[in-house]
Design a protein around this motif. Sequence first.
Motif, PDB file in Angstrom:
ATOM      1  N   ASN A  86       0.826  -1.197  -0.013  1.00 62.86           N
ATOM      2  CA  ASN A  86       0.016  -0.001  -0.039  1.00 62.86           C
ATOM      3  C   ASN A  86       0.910   1.150   0.111  1.00 62.86           C
ATOM      4  O   ASN A  86       2.135   1.319   0.340  1.00 62.86           O
ATOM      5  CB  ASN A  86      -0.870   0.046   1.184  1.00 62.86           C
ATOM      6  N   THR A  87       0.366   2.390  -0.275  1.00 68.42           N
ATOM      7  CA  THR A  87       0.852   3.611  -0.045  1.00 68.42           C
ATOM      8  C   THR A  87       0.328   4.363   1.019  1.00 68.42           C
ATOM      9  O   THR A  87      -0.891   4.801   1.066  1.00 68.42           O
ATOM     10  CB  THR A  87       0.856   4.604  -1.245  1.00 68.42           C
ATOM     11  N   TRP A  88       1.109   4.468   2.141  1.00 70.72           N
ATOM     12  CA  TRP A  88       0.388   5.086   3.366  1.00 70.72           C
ATOM     13  C   TRP A  88       0.993   6.551   3.482  1.00 70.72           C
ATOM     14  O   TRP A  88       2.166   6.947   3.266  1.00 70.72           O
ATOM     15  CB  TRP A  88       1.224   4.406   4.679  1.00 70.72           C
ATOM     16  N   PRO A  89       0.284   7.402   3.908  1.00 71.71           N
ATOM     17  CA  PRO A  89       0.370   8.671   4.579  1.00 71.71           C
ATOM     18  C   PRO A  89       1.366   8.657   5.932  1.00 71.71           C
ATOM     19  O   PRO A  89       0.464   8.793   6.950  1.00 71.71           O
ATOM     20  CB  PRO A  89      -0.679   9.418   4.578  1.00 71.71           C
ATOM     21  N   LEU A  90       2.510   8.298   5.900  1.00 67.21           N
ATOM     22  CA  LEU A  90       3.195   7.924   7.130  1.00 67.21           C
ATOM     23  C   LEU A  90       3.828   9.284   7.793  1.00 67.21           C
ATOM     24  O   LEU A  90       4.667   9.913   7.104  1.00 67.21           O
ATOM     25  CB  LEU A  90       4.158   7.064   6.791  1.00 67.21           C
ATOM     26  N   GLN A  91       3.297   9.345   9.067  1.00 66.69           N
ATOM     27  CA  GLN A  91       4.024  10.492   9.809  1.00 66.69           C
ATOM     28  C   GLN A  91       5.161   9.734  10.629  1.00 66.69           C
ATOM     29  O   GLN A  91       4.765   8.942  11.426  1.00 66.69           O
ATOM     30  CB  GLN A  91       3.141  11.330  10.692  1.00 66.69           C
ATOM     31  N   LEU A  92       6.378  10.132  10.732  1.00 68.06           N
ATOM     32  CA  LEU A  92       7.320   9.704  11.724  1.00 68.06           C
ATOM     33  C   LEU A  92       7.703  10.679  12.633  1.00 68.06           C
ATOM     34  O   LEU A  92       8.284  11.716  12.188  1.00 68.06           O
ATOM     35  CB  LEU A  92       8.602   9.042  10.917  1.00 68.06           C
ATOM     36  N   GLU A  93       7.754  10.524  13.805  1.00 67.51           N
ATOM     37  CA  GLU A  93       8.326  11.517  15.064  1.00 67.51           C
ATOM     38  C   GLU A  93       9.653  10.795  15.341  1.00 67.51           C
ATOM     39  O   GLU A  93       9.475   9.680  16.110  1.00 67.51           O
ATOM     40  CB  GLU A  93       7.336  11.508  16.189  1.00 67.51           C
ATOM     41  N   LEU A  94      10.676  11.187  14.954  1.00 67.83           N
ATOM     42  CA  LEU A  94      12.022  10.856  15.480  1.00 67.83           C
ATOM     43  C   LEU A  94      12.518  11.473  16.514  1.00 67.83           C
ATOM     44  O   LEU A  94      12.561  12.714  16.557  1.00 67.83           O
ATOM     45  CB  LEU A  94      12.932  11.152  14.210  1.00 67.83           C
ATOM     46  N   HIS A  95      12.937  10.640  17.535  1.00 68.07           N
ATOM     47  CA  HIS A  95      13.537  11.265  18.767  1.00 68.07           C
ATOM     48  C   HIS A  95      14.920  10.919  18.690  1.00 68.07           C
ATOM     49  O   HIS A  95      15.338   9.761  18.528  1.00 68.07           O
ATOM     50  CB  HIS A  95      13.010  10.658  20.044  1.00 68.07           C
ATOM     51  N   LEU A  96      15.833  12.180  18.536  1.00 70.41           N
ATOM     52  CA  LEU A  96      17.269  12.073  18.363  1.00 70.41           C
ATOM     53  C   LEU A  96      18.027  12.331  19.722  1.00 70.41           C
ATOM     54  O   LEU A  96      17.780  13.334  20.311  1.00 70.41           O
ATOM     55  CB  LEU A  96      17.604  12.663  16.983  1.00 70.41           C
ATOM     56  N   ASN A  97      19.277  11.941  19.771  1.00 66.76           N
ATOM     57  CA  ASN A  97      20.008  12.421  20.762  1.00 66.76           C
ATOM     58  C   ASN A  97      21.486  12.508  20.230  1.00 66.76           C
ATOM     59  O   ASN A  97      21.813  11.604  19.658  1.00 66.76           O
ATOM     60  CB  ASN A  97      20.070  11.537  22.076  1.00 66.76           C
TER      61      ASN A  97
END
Length: 113
Positions: A86-97
């Motif tokens: 499928n093609t998903w409208p994907l939101q990624l919340e990246l937590h970086l250190n």
Amino acid sequence: MYRKHNQSMVAGNIDKLGALLADDFHLVHMTGMVQSKQKWLSEIQSGQMHYFSSTEDHIAVTELTAEHAVLVGQSQVDASIHGSRNTWPLQLELHLNKVNGQWLIMHIDASMY
């Protein structure tokens, strides 16, 4: 980091992708399933999760200090996940250190937008 992550994911380059992730990284999928770094990379390597493309819509940095950042990226992601494409409208919340002078992704929370 978001773009490098997506490019490595689509290329199936688990070495480059793995280098962006902390050793204790985890991914929370939009279904709520939690995967460790090792499990996610092994599923990409085996083809259980195959990312064909990721077309970026929007990126925003929502928190930023010298040692921590939160980035929210939205992309249209064409993927086959456990046999379902499928093609998903994907939101990624990246937590970086920042670890030893290098930014690493600690965890990602995925959802749809």
